[in-house]
Design an enzyme around this catalytic site. Structure first.
Site, PDB file in Angstrom:
ATOM      1  N   HIS A 142       0.818  -1.221   0.000  1.00 54.07           N
ATOM      2  CA  HIS A 142       0.000   0.000   0.000  1.00 54.07           C
ATOM      3  C   HIS A 142       0.850   1.269   0.000  1.00 54.07           C
ATOM      4  CE1 HIS A 142       0.012  -0.024   4.582  1.00 54.07           C
ATOM      5  NE2 HIS A 142      -0.053   1.270   4.397  1.00 54.07           N
ATOM      6  N   ASP A 178       1.159  -7.673   2.279  1.00 48.89           N
ATOM      7  CA  ASP A 178       1.303  -6.239   2.020  1.00 48.89           C
ATOM      8  C   ASP A 178       2.773  -5.817   1.849  1.00 48.89           C
ATOM      9  OD1 ASP A 178       0.847  -3.540   1.779  1.00 48.89           O
ATOM     10  OD2 ASP A 178      -0.492  -3.398   3.503  1.00 48.89           O
ATOM     11  N   SER A 196       3.979   2.199   8.526  1.00 50.15           N
ATOM     12  CA  SER A 196       3.776   1.209   7.480  1.00 50.15           C
ATOM     13  C   SER A 196       5.062   0.999   6.712  1.00 50.15           C
ATOM     14  CB  SER A 196       2.682   1.657   6.527  1.00 50.15           C
ATOM     15  OG  SER A 196       1.451   1.257   7.039  1.00 50.15           O
TER      16      SER A 196
HETATM   17  N1  ARG Z   1      -4.974   0.563   7.687  1.00 48.32           N
HETATM   18  C1  ARG Z   1      -3.684   0.645   7.092  1.00 48.32           C
HETATM   19  C2  ARG Z   1      -3.133   2.080   7.205  1.00 48.32           C
HETATM   20  O1  ARG Z   1      -3.711   2.899   7.862  1.00 48.32           O
HETATM   21  C3  ARG Z   1      -3.651   0.142   5.697  1.00 48.32           C
HETATM   22  C4  ARG Z   1      -4.373   0.963   4.681  1.00 48.32           C
HETATM   23  C5  ARG Z   1      -4.317   0.448   3.274  1.00 48.32           C
HETATM   24  N2  ARG Z   1      -5.186  -0.686   3.039  1.00 48.32           N
HETATM   25  C6  ARG Z   1      -6.514  -0.613   2.727  1.00 48.32           C
HETATM   26  N3  ARG Z   1      -7.207  -1.721   2.584  1.00 48.32           N
HETATM   27  N4  ARG Z   1      -7.136   0.524   2.566  1.00 48.32           N
HETATM   28  O2  ARG Z   1      -2.459   2.639   6.407  1.00 48.32           O
HETATM   29  N1  ASP Z   2      -1.524   1.431   8.080  1.00 48.85           N
HETATM   30  C1  ASP Z   2      -0.780   2.498   8.725  1.00 48.85           C
HETATM   31  C2  ASP Z   2       0.250   3.128   7.755  1.00 48.85           C
HETATM   32  O1  ASP Z   2       0.063   3.125   6.567  1.00 48.85           O
HETATM   33  C3  ASP Z   2      -0.139   2.029   9.965  1.00 48.85           C
HETATM   34  C4  ASP Z   2      -1.003   2.203  11.170  1.00 48.85           C
HETATM   35  O2  ASP Z   2      -1.786   3.169  11.229  1.00 48.85           O
HETATM   36  O3  ASP Z   2      -0.865   1.407  12.091  1.00 48.85           O
HETATM   37  O4  ASP Z   2       1.212   3.742   8.174  1.00 48.85           O
END
Ligand code: ARG
Ligand code: ASP
Length: 687
Positions: free
Chosen positions: A83, A220, A623
């Site tokens: 991502h 990921d 991330s």
């Molecule tokens: N929750 C994670 C973060 O805040 C991953 C986000 C990307 N993935 C998604 N399915 N939207 O960045």
């Molecule tokens: N998914 C988040 C990021 O892209 C990480 C988190 O918020 O724990 O940095």
């Protein structure tokens, strides 16, 4: 498992002081190294951060402007999240080569793809420069002078140290709400090439359904390589550049992890608010989050309805939907989390004690003043947030405003308009217009509504009628018309009903909201600085870590499951078996590649680990961070948290806060089985 589970539960009930809370400055890690050792770490502080020799910090980079990455070979090979690489993978994709859908694997260096604009930043060194930054300021000069002295000195220092020709950038960052200033010196590389990415059905497996959730099975990751000139210095892209030879890279452990193992995360967490007044937490948890969640629920429901009816619309809105859903889900965990923890009540009790201690001294009345400032700010800040979540989120209105801005700068090539329409579906936008502005009309107090908006709704008869009128009359509903607008058409733009509505809201924001907001925010900054200072004096024994601000930090803890609800316990490791259990060709988020099914069916991979949970304190920006074992070997790549623990940005709770990492062995498995890119293994050190 048993012993550790019991330990985890005991921790939850009674021993919050043993929490793995904290995002520590790596140059001061010596202060934590005994505690890290007690939890299982076998490294020295010098192994983690040193300015005299290569240390683990030299293998960690800020990837782009909001993720972390890690070096894994002497040839500049780098891992980060799928991502985090998503936008770059997308940019190389076309109908003939859909790398998002099918994945991408360079089979040699020559096949690696350059990414203009992508940078990685290595931290050369960091140091406390508070004295330099505040040179020339004395308390008698006041807080406004403090700010301007600090700004001027910081800029001078940054300029002195920067060496643009060598890619050296210096940045002074405020820590502890500007009670301390730190200099960060970075070396920035700008030839970074895409080496590999799994298909989205692996790299984004589970999609938004599984996002922020456990059990998780997302692969990921994506792989890049840093290039430098012949002397190892940063350089613009050139075919003559050579792979960058890092001072340090991570060796990869093939031993994996099990419950209870020590792990630490070395990366760039973006933003936390751990030391703020109860009123700020109350606002976030009880006002802002619920209001924004409600507004986004409206948007997501509309998007879902149309996306399920048409494959084309689903593709158009998948990225938008993902970004709306991401924060929507996080806020739900955050809001429930602070309620469950009683963060507001606990902070009020703490403030009472601090206030009594402060009586008669320099911080007398500070707690009360902060509370009053937050209350003064609240309606204005909410109006500002409402503007962002409603008016700015209506695509037609934003397009009209943007085109006006482009024409003002003489840009009339229509490029932005055409790319807007590629992913625009009017029925979604128009229904969103009605839902969001109806919410604005009914939820915002009368005195916080622009007159023009009230008049327009009254004249049309309803928000729905206003939408019918604007969407039938605005020229911005047509791609051809909007793309052909030239600078000479500015008067037509200004007369357009979509432009007029946005402009009316914008003027209202600038005139009625921002002046008060700016003033209160300025006072809050100063009061918060003093409040942070007061807390540190009030609790001289406590180890305070600075709030996250995208600078390099170390968080540590142990691999652990958790109990999200009564009678439920989640174990901390997922396997390929779980992917097959979720696999469903009819559900987009769970439709895996046929090759993966075949590999599984052939047998022998049931126990292939995929993801794991640990108690490391992380946030957005972490991330892509390396997750390391007790010996500093790479065992995982951090990519998410569980939603029940997302209040960790405000208060960390050892019971519920878990970071989610990709098991690096799954990455190796995918490189081999799906990518057939084993050539990459020869440059890695796998122990
Ligand atoms: N929750 C994670 C973060 O805040 C991953 C986000 C990307 N993935 C998604 N399915 N939207 O960045
Ligand atoms: N998914 C988040 C990021 O892209 C990480 C988190 O918020 O724990 O940095």
């Amino acid at each position: 498992m048993k012993k550790v589970v019991l330990l985890a539960l005991a921790l939850c009930a009674a021993l919050p002081l043993l929490a793995d809370e904290g995002m520590w400055l790596p140059n001061l890690i010596a202060r934590r190294i005994d505690d890290m050792g007690a939890k299982g770490c076998r490294l020295s502080a010098e192994d983690i951060y040193s300015i005299n020799k290569a240390s683990l910090k030299d293998a960690v980079v800020l990837f782009g402007s909001g993720c972390t990455g890690e070096l894994v070979s002497p040839q500049g090979l780098l891992f980060t999240n799928h991502h985090c690489g998503y936008g770059y993978i997308q940019r190389h994709s076309s109908v003939e080569h859909d790398y998002l859908k099918d994945g991408f694997w360079a089979m040699s260096r020559e096949e690696e793809l350059p990414n203009p604009g992508l940078t990685v930043s290595f931290l050369e060194r960091m140091e406390d420069v508070t004295d330099v930054v505040l040179y020339g300021w004395e308390p008698s000069m006041g807080e406004v002078a403090r700010d301007s002295v600090a700004r001027a000195n910081s800029q001078r220092l940054e300029k002195e140290i920067a060496e643009p020709s060598k890619g050296i950038r210096a940045s002074v960052e405020a820590l502890y709400h500007a009670n301390q200033y730190y200099l960060f010196v970075y070396r920035i590389y700008r030839d970074v090439r895409l080496v590999g990415a799994p298909p989205s059905s692996i790299g984004k497996f589970g999609g938004d359904t599984d996002n922020w959730m456990w059990p998780r099975h997302t692969g990921d990751f994506s792989i890049f390589r840093i290039y430098a000139d012949a002397d190892g210095n940063p350089a613009d892209y050139s075919p003559d550049n050579v792979p960058y030879r890092p001072k340090k890279f991570f060796s990869i452990s093939k031993e994996g992890v099990k419950e209870g193992d020590f792990t630490f995360v070395y990366g760039c967490p973006g933003s936390t608010r751990e030391y703020v007044h109860s009123e700020e937490v109350r606002y976030i948890g009880e006002v802002s989050d619920p209001q924004k969640i409600a507004l986004r629920t409206l948007r997501l429901d509309i998007q879902k309805k149309y996306m399920s009816q048409s494959q084309a619309v689903r593709i158009q809105y998948s990225a938008k939907n993902a970004s709306v859903a991401n924060a929507w889900k996080k806020w739900q965990g955050e809001s429930r989390g602070v309620q469950r923890l009683g963060t507001v009540e606990a902070k009020r009790a703490y403030e009472k004690r601090l206030s009594a201690w402060a009586a008669g001294g320099p911080y007398d009345g500070l707690v009360e003043r902060l509370g009053a400032l937050y209350q003064k700010r609240e309606p204005y800040y909410l109006a500002y947030e409402y503007f962002n979540e409603t008016v700015r989120s209506i695509e037609l209105l934003s397009l009209a405003w943007r085109v006006y801005g482009l024409l003002e700068r003489g840009i009339d090539d229509g490029v932005a308009v055409r790319s807007f329409f590629k992913d625009y579906y009017e029925p979604i936008d128009k229904e969103t217009f009605v839902a969001l502005l109806e919410a604005f009309r009914t939820k915002m107090p009368q005195q916080f509504q622009p007159e023009y908006f009230k008049e327009q709704v009254a004249a049309a008869g309803s928000v729905q009628a206003l939408a019918d009128d604007i969407y039938s009359r605005s020229m911005f509903t047509s791609c051809e018309v909007a793309a052909s607008l030239g600078v000479e058409d500015m008067p037509k733009v200004v007369a357009d009903p979509a432009y007029q509505l946005y402009a009316a809201f914008f003027d209202w924001l600038q005139e009625d909201i921002m002046p008060v907001l700016r003033e209160v925010e300025g006072e809050l900054r100063t009061a918060n600085r003093l409040y942070m200072k007061a807390q540190m004096e009030f609790e001289p024994e406590r180890e305070f870590y600075p709030d996250a601000n995208l600078t390099l930090r170390v968080a540590y803890g142990n691999v652990a499951g958790y109990s999200p609800a009564d009678a439920v316990y989640y174990t901390p490791v997922t396997t390929l078996k779980g992917i097959i259990e979720k696999d469903n060709p009819d559900i987009f988020d769970y439709n895996i590649p046929q090759t993966l099914r075949d590999i599984y069916a052939a047998g022998g991979h049931e126990d292939q680990p995929v993801c794991f949970l640990a108690t490391n304190h992380t946030t957005g920006g972490n991330s892509g961070s390396p997750v390391l074992n007790a010996d500093g070997l790479l065992v995982g790549i951090n990519f998410d948290r569980v939603w029940e623990g997302t209040m960790s940005d405000l208060q960390f709770d050892p019971c519920y806060c878990r970071n989610i990492s990709l098991d690096v062995r799954y990455l190796l498995f995918i490189i081999k089985q799906i990518g057939h890119a084993e050539w990459l293994f020869s440059e890695m050190v796998i122990k």
